[in-house]
Design a protein around this motif. Sequence first.
Motif, PDB file in Angstrom:
ATOM      1  N   GLY A 265       0.801  -1.222   0.000  1.00 24.63           N
ATOM      2  CA  GLY A 265       0.000   0.000   0.000  1.00 24.63           C
ATOM      3  C   GLY A 265       0.832   1.269   0.000  1.00 24.63           C
ATOM      4  N   GLU A 268       1.691   1.882  -3.506  1.00 24.26           N
ATOM      5  CA  GLU A 268       0.519   2.338  -4.266  1.00 24.26           C
ATOM      6  C   GLU A 268       0.209   3.790  -3.950  1.00 24.26           C
ATOM      7  OE1 GLU A 268      -2.626  -0.396  -3.445  1.00 24.26           O
ATOM      8  OE2 GLU A 268      -1.815  -1.920  -4.788  1.00 24.26           O
ATOM      9  N   ALA A 269       0.298   4.135  -2.658  1.00 24.92           N
ATOM     10  CA  ALA A 269       0.037   5.530  -2.290  1.00 24.92           C
ATOM     11  C   ALA A 269       1.035   6.449  -2.976  1.00 24.92           C
ATOM     12  CB  ALA A 269       0.118   5.695  -0.776  1.00 24.92           C
ATOM     13  N   ALA A 270       2.305   6.056  -2.971  1.00 20.68           N
ATOM     14  CA  ALA A 270       3.332   6.883  -3.624  1.00 20.68           C
ATOM     15  C   ALA A 270       3.047   7.006  -5.115  1.00 20.68           C
ATOM     16  CB  ALA A 270       4.714   6.294  -3.387  1.00 20.68           C
ATOM     17  N   ASP A 271       2.604   5.897  -5.732  1.00 24.07           N
ATOM     18  CA  ASP A 271       2.252   5.940  -7.153  1.00 24.07           C
ATOM     19  C   ASP A 271       1.125   6.914  -7.416  1.00 24.07           C
ATOM     20  OD1 ASP A 271       2.771   2.460  -8.143  1.00 24.07           O
ATOM     21  OD2 ASP A 271       4.038   4.248  -8.270  1.00 24.07           O
TER      22      ASP A 271
ATOM     23  N   ARG B  86      -2.414  10.325 -13.423  1.00 22.43           N
ATOM     24  CA  ARG B  86      -2.295  10.268 -11.963  1.00 22.43           C
ATOM     25  C   ARG B  86      -2.276  11.645 -11.341  1.00 22.43           C
ATOM     26  NH1 ARG B  86       1.820   5.204 -11.290  1.00 22.43           N
ATOM     27  NH2 ARG B  86       0.224   3.589 -11.511  1.00 22.43           N
ATOM     28  N   PHE B  93      -7.454   5.050   0.155  1.00 23.55           N
ATOM     29  CA  PHE B  93      -7.445   3.595   0.304  1.00 23.55           C
ATOM     30  C   PHE B  93      -8.140   3.139   1.579  1.00 23.55           C
ATOM     31  CE2 PHE B  93      -4.355   2.751  -3.023  1.00 23.55           C
ATOM     32  CZ  PHE B  93      -3.675   3.948  -3.127  1.00 23.55           C
ATOM     33  N   ASN B  97      -2.823   4.030   4.089  1.00 17.41           N
ATOM     34  CA  ASN B  97      -1.534   4.133   3.399  1.00 17.41           C
ATOM     35  C   ASN B  97      -0.843   5.468   3.608  1.00 17.41           C
ATOM     36  OD1 ASN B  97      -1.666   1.517   2.486  1.00 17.41           O
ATOM     37  ND2 ASN B  97      -2.588   2.068   0.526  1.00 17.41           N
ATOM     38  N   PHE B  99       2.256   7.655   5.208  1.00 12.80           N
ATOM     39  CA  PHE B  99       3.665   7.316   5.402  1.00 12.80           C
ATOM     40  C   PHE B  99       3.990   7.484   6.879  1.00 12.80           C
ATOM     41  CE2 PHE B  99       3.645   6.925   1.077  1.00 12.80           C
ATOM     42  CZ  PHE B  99       3.502   8.098   0.363  1.00 12.80           C
TER      43      PHE B  99
END
Lengths: 372, 252
Positions: A265, A268-271, B86, B93, B97, B99
Amino acid sequence: MNTPTSHSGFTPIAPRPSPVRTTGFVAWSRRNLFSGIGNTLTTLFVLALGIYALPGILQWGVVQAVFAPDASACQAARGTGACWGVVAEKYRLILLGRYPFEEHWRPVLATSLMLAGLVVSCIRMFWKPWLAIMWVAIMGLFFALMAGGVMGLSPVRTDLWGGLPLTVLLATVSIFLAFPLSVVVALGRRSHLPAIRSVCVVYIELIRGVPLISVLFMASFMFPLFMPQGVSIDVLTRVVVGITLFAAAYMAEIIRGGLQAIPKGQLEAADTLGLSYWQTQRKVVLPQALAMVVPSIMNNFISIFKDTSLVTIVSMYELTGALSLALNSDVEWRPFKIEAYLFITLVYFVFCFAMSRYSLWVEKQLSTSKAR
Amino acid sequence: MTTSSTAEPIIRFDKVNKWYGNDFHVLRDIDLDVAKGERIVVCGPSGSGKSTLIRCINRLEEHQQGHLTVDGIELTDDIKAIDKVRKEVGMVFQQFNLFPHLTVLENLTLSPMWVGKIPKKEAEERAMQQLKRVRIAEQASKYPLQLSGGQQQRVAIARALCLTPKIMLFDEPTSALDPEMIKEVLDVMIELANQGITMICVTHEMGFAKAVADRVIFMDQGQIVEQNTPHAFFNNPQNERSRDFLSKILGH
């Protein structure tokens, strides 16, 4: 007593101290040393062992020991007392190897500089850009002092360098070079590009498949065979390259373990935020992965520090090698190798324990952001 | 059927098919147009392909057949196209997610500073604005693990909003939350929905669908079985499977 609680009157209960002490030495010993029948018996057994052995050790090590560098007194006390005189007599040879006797101040100064630099680098307050400049200066001074040939210092060949300065130099340079290499190799092994991945896998498996001794042996004896005539690479460089490549392979696997533990995840978040591969690795993945593997990496650093003792095979006499050199040729002092080894054990222990404690400090620093 | 103008749909699925491996046909002949500013709720039993559908929109999943166009850009293997898409699509999510090694503020300013190349001060101001929007500005210097689930999800929403996306995707945003915290996140999402952003939300929260959605899409076994306005869908489901699903989730 089951009085129904009234809705209007709620009396808050003030906190009181616990009736059973849960902190303090007594509580600690009760919990850890005497918590059950097994534990209690073990504690008593260990205490008994200590009481039995300790006087003997003190007798041998302190009371009957000979501290003066007197070979005949040592011979006389053999079996009953330790001969610390061997340390008093041979310490310069053990600590500094074959370096010319009159120039001993140079390696002492150089090593002190490097150790001071290491201590400074460990403190968070000093993690600023000028640290890099400081290190360039330290390394320059170190080599100038050790090798000589400049500033009026007499030149000293690198194969005469030895003892603790050599250990510290090899460990520091190898660790410093191996770490970035290992990060690159770890990332490369997880790459989607088959060429990069294959190169990294082959490198890691080749190195892990052989002992450090053979890597050093190959670096030292076989490497020059591939060099064109007349080009000879300094033995110190060859050894540093060997240790670096060896260390980097193991560290790469440690780091890869950390990389694998990052939840998908996060990537994915970074993407979705539009971060590129290198941005993601640098800002999201590596900080988390490296923080996770600090204990393993420091473990590896400590191993490397001690693995430097293997350079004896290529005739470089660091701390352990210098001890053999100092005592093997001297019939008078040869019987007292144990005491000499205990001495260098103490030196190794001081360094390794310091690294170990530092590792715990780093872990604590990194975990403050995780606690609630 | 959407009641939008003759403007191009902002998202268009044209006979999109996706397989996992060789045999698992997870998306089957998806034809879907989403108009700009439309709010869609996707529901269905688990394994129906709802998450896969929305994850195809920002290329977290790749479709093997058909055409998928987002904001005029077709999604193929072309990396530049994917990057452009993007930038326009934000995602929230189920597992937040965030950091964990960065503070809330750093989480929000990471992408604007590093991808959008916006100077730090400006990025921080924008971040604080978004945090105020989701009503969590006072937590800016905390670390994600110091916040509750509902707070973390609101930070995640703010983080996606920092990039001023045209489309927001929500993948079961409240499914991992304690019941008391679901309301605070849904409130934020309802406010967002009323501000004109295109939203596609996979959720089981039917109350949210009724309050906000322009269209409810029911999926089962990789296909869009039925789509209608919330009122029509909940009160008069046309398809047998929709009726079956609704009876199960609205039963209690």
